[in-house]
Design an enzyme around this catalytic site. Sequence first.
Site, PDB file in Angstrom:
ATOM      1  N   CYS A 112       0.881  -1.169   0.000  1.00 52.29           N
ATOM      2  CA  CYS A 112       0.000   0.000   0.000  1.00 52.29           C
ATOM      3  C   CYS A 112       0.920   1.221   0.000  1.00 52.29           C
ATOM      4  CB  CYS A 112      -0.946  -0.020   1.202  1.00 52.29           C
ATOM      5  SG  CYS A 112      -0.118   0.084   2.798  1.00 52.29           S
ATOM      6  N   HIS A 113       0.456   2.340   0.522  1.00 53.82           N
ATOM      7  CA  HIS A 113       1.284   3.545   0.519  1.00 53.82           C
ATOM      8  C   HIS A 113       2.393   3.463   1.577  1.00 53.82           C
ATOM      9  CE1 HIS A 113       2.464   7.673  -0.087  1.00 53.82           C
ATOM     10  NE2 HIS A 113       2.362   7.868   1.228  1.00 53.82           N
TER      11      HIS A 113
END
Length: 104
Positions: free
Chosen positions: A65-66
């Site tokens: 993810c980020h």
Amino acid sequence: MDLQQEQWWAEAQKDENAVFLDVRTPEEFERGIIPNAINIDIYKGQGFIYLLDELDKAKSYYVYCHAGSRSAKACEIMQQMGFEKTFNLVCGISNWKGPIVEPN
């Protein structure tokens, strides 16, 4: 399993069953991805579960993810669903030094 990016990438490169799974939002996904990643947004709630259920549990999932927290949660959910090989990218794509491409 949480892996630092060097080990995460190295393991994926030698794993013929590797699947890159991006659990960010579609908007984040559009900003650039790790090559060949598929996108299933963890914020979709039950929809996320339904889409995971369609995946091959025999494959190895390299999840990101980020920043690493959503992907850690995704790995946890996947383990509960019977996925045996899930690998979380610690620090996510925000700290990624490897290749990034535009999604197709």
